[in-house]
Scaffold this motif. Structure first.
Motif, PDB file in Angstrom:
ATOM      1  N   THR A 168      26.732  34.957  43.099  1.00  0.00           N
ATOM      2  CA  THR A 168      27.009  33.553  42.771  1.00  0.00           C
ATOM      3  C   THR A 168      25.733  32.875  42.284  1.00  0.00           C
ATOM      4  O   THR A 168      25.746  32.122  41.303  1.00  0.00           O
ATOM      5  N   LEU A 186      37.730  29.293  50.769  1.00  0.00           N
ATOM      6  CA  LEU A 186      36.814  28.421  50.031  1.00  0.00           C
ATOM      7  C   LEU A 186      37.260  26.987  50.269  1.00  0.00           C
ATOM      8  O   LEU A 186      38.420  26.644  49.997  1.00  0.00           O
ATOM      9  N   SER A 187      36.375  26.144  50.755  1.00  0.00           N
ATOM     10  CA  SER A 187      36.739  24.746  51.008  1.00  0.00           C
ATOM     11  C   SER A 187      36.905  23.988  49.689  1.00  0.00           C
ATOM     12  O   SER A 187      36.465  24.447  48.623  1.00  0.00           O
ATOM     13  N   THR A 222      33.589  23.541  48.104  1.00  0.00           N
ATOM     14  CA  THR A 222      33.076  24.756  47.460  1.00  0.00           C
ATOM     15  C   THR A 222      33.714  24.954  46.097  1.00  0.00           C
ATOM     16  O   THR A 222      33.046  25.339  45.132  1.00  0.00           O
ATOM     17  N   ILE A 270      32.023  22.836  43.608  1.00  0.00           N
ATOM     18  CA  ILE A 270      30.734  23.437  43.216  1.00  0.00           C
ATOM     19  C   ILE A 270      30.969  24.564  42.209  1.00  0.00           C
ATOM     20  O   ILE A 270      30.287  24.649  41.176  1.00  0.00           O
ATOM     21  N   LEU A 271      31.939  25.440  42.494  1.00  0.00           N
ATOM     22  CA  LEU A 271      32.217  26.564  41.591  1.00  0.00           C
ATOM     23  C   LEU A 271      32.690  26.078  40.222  1.00  0.00           C
ATOM     24  O   LEU A 271      32.404  26.706  39.194  1.00  0.00           O
ATOM     25  N   TRP A 327      34.807  28.761  38.624  1.00  0.00           N
ATOM     26  CA  TRP A 327      36.126  28.628  39.230  1.00  0.00           C
ATOM     27  C   TRP A 327      37.250  29.073  38.293  1.00  0.00           C
ATOM     28  O   TRP A 327      38.254  29.638  38.730  1.00  0.00           O
ATOM     29  N   ASN A 376      31.031  28.812  53.160  1.00  0.00           N
ATOM     30  CA  ASN A 376      30.921  27.550  52.419  1.00  0.00           C
ATOM     31  C   ASN A 376      29.532  26.936  52.557  1.00  0.00           C
ATOM     32  O   ASN A 376      28.992  26.379  51.602  1.00  0.00           O
ATOM     33  N   ILE A 393      27.321  28.840  50.136  1.00  0.00           N
ATOM     34  CA  ILE A 393      27.469  28.414  48.732  1.00  0.00           C
ATOM     35  C   ILE A 393      26.729  27.099  48.489  1.00  0.00           C
ATOM     36  O   ILE A 393      26.158  26.882  47.416  1.00  0.00           O
ATOM     37  N   ARG A 394      26.685  26.231  49.506  1.00  0.00           N
ATOM     38  CA  ARG A 394      25.905  24.993  49.341  1.00  0.00           C
ATOM     39  C   ARG A 394      24.414  25.316  49.239  1.00  0.00           C
ATOM     40  O   ARG A 394      23.678  24.666  48.484  1.00  0.00           O
ATOM     41  N   GLY A 410      34.533  20.604  53.230  1.00  0.00           N
ATOM     42  CA  GLY A 410      33.243  20.963  52.632  1.00  0.00           C
ATOM     43  C   GLY A 410      32.631  19.812  51.835  1.00  0.00           C
ATOM     44  O   GLY A 410      31.814  20.040  50.950  1.00  0.00           O
TER      45      GLY A 410
END
Length: 392
Positions: free
Chosen positions: A17, A55-56, A59, A62-63, A69, A303, A306-307, A388
């Motif tokens: 990622t 995935l929240s 998240t 963000i993706l 995404w 999550n 990913i942040r 998230g």
């Protein structure tokens, strides 16, 4: 000797990622190497195995910003409703996507699917080089760069080395970054389950005296099970035949999805909190499970990772000429501190509160769940973490 702006140790979810995020945000201006010990084959890679992750909502946002995404969405299953309950007791709370005006509270994806999609994207990028099968065996740092020696004996140079190589990170061990550990004395039993009734996008978290049982909606009307048990009980459950396993799970989970009809291959892993207070060092940053590995209660760990990844990538955009500069790493460390501490504290507190049957705690948590369902101010902080939507 090959030279890169950034070398990422670890090519599972966090590492890949980050590589794709950097390529997207910099519009191809950064040279990136991903060092991965396992031959990249999504069927066999342990980082992209048969597990599913939730995935929240945050998240997914963000993706979307990272242009990732669009590829993942077709293989993701929406969570429309979350049902939280305490076995044999009255406490219960529910969260529905319509109440919050969002299309979904989150999504469930199978790691093998994401691994396949990420591999395709990395192959298409001119700026990402995958060094596999390879591993980092030695790290030397100067004022201006890192010199990374690989298992094959090859050396590469970079301005920033990022550890995304899992909880027992060899990069962190090389550099003496301290790992703290707490054993929750639980084991997670994971499997895919089929149920009599369609899940309709519903996710369930049910608290028992042994630990939480979570069922998450998946494609093809399957459910992803994470069943937290004490080690000796987990061992017994793993040895049961299919029918006895389903009967025991039915007893713990209940009948909200009708009869549990089928279970796939089962696996298990011990539940530990592992974290490093220090997530940066000179020309070195730590993300994902290498920075912190959490209990799966409330689905926070991935999550949070990913942040980490998104914040590091954004800070690096402020210094494209030197992505490992002190200013980048200092900003990243400060930016992540509150979220990391808050999320680690929340998950550990929930485990303590919901994984035992002391009368005082049982009464307290049931009152809490009942009040939460009726009082918005109590529900709001948990909702923010669940979705998230956390400052980073």
């Amino acid at each position: 000797m090959k030279q890169f702006d950034v070398v990422i140790a670890g090519g599972a979810m966090a590492g890949m990622t980050l590589a794709l995020a950097l390529d997207s945000l910099s519009q191809g201006r950064l040279s990136i190497a991903v060092v991965e010990p396992f031959v990249v084959d999504h069927q066999a890679h342990p980082g992209f195995d048969s597990r599913s992750i939730a995935l929240s909502y945050g998240t997914v946002q963000i993706l979307k910003q990272l242009n990732l995404w669009g590829d993942i969405a077709p293989v993701a299953t929406a969570i429309k409703h979350i049902h939280v309950s305490d076995r044999s007791h009255a406490g219960m709370t529910e969260i529905d996507h319509q109440d919050l005006n969002v299309s979904a509270l989150g999504y469930v994806v199978e790691l093998a699917d994401v691994g396949r999609l990420y591999q395709q994207k990395v192959t298409q990028s001119k700026q990402i080089e995958l060094l596999s099968p390879e591993a980092v065996t030695q790290v030397k740092r100067t004022a201006s760069h890192c010199l990374v020696t690989l298992k094959s004996g090859e050396q590469v140079q970079c301005k920033l080395l990022v550890a995304a190589d899992g909880a027992i990170s060899s990069c962190c061990q090389q550099l003496g970054i301290e790992l703290r550990e707490h054993d929750f004395e639980q084991v997670a039993v994971i499997a895919n389950i089929r149920t009599e009734q369609p899940h309709q996008g519903r996710a369930f978290e049910r608290f028992t005296e042994q630990g939480p049982v979570a069922l998450l909606p998946m494609s093809d009307n399957r459910m992803s099970l994470v069943w937290c048990l004490r080690p000796e009980r987990a061992q017994q459950v793993l040895q049961l035949d299919e029918q006895a396993f389903l009967a025991q799970l039915q007893h713990d989970f209940g009948w909200r999805l009708g009869r549990l009809t089928q279970v796939g291959a089962r696996a298990s892993y011990p539940l530990l909190l592992r974290y490093r207070e220090q997530n940066t060092s000179h020309r070195f940053a730590i993300v994902g499970n290498a920075a912190q590995t959490l209990h799966p209660i409330a689905g926070q760990g991935f999550n949070l990772g990913i942040r980490d990844v998104a914040s590091l990538a954004e800070e690096m955009m402020n210094s494209l000429d030197d992505v490992g500069a002190y200013s980048v790493l200092s900003a990243f460390r400060q930016r992540r501190e509150a979220d990391r501490i808050g999320t680690i504290t929340l998950t550990s507190s929930l485990v303590h509160l919901f994984s035992n049957d002391y009368l005082s705690l049982r009464i307290g948590r049931n009152l809490g769940l009942a009040l939460m369902d009726n009082l918005a101010p109590l529900k709001a902080p948990l909702l923010q973490r669940t979705l998230g939507l956390v400052a980073r």
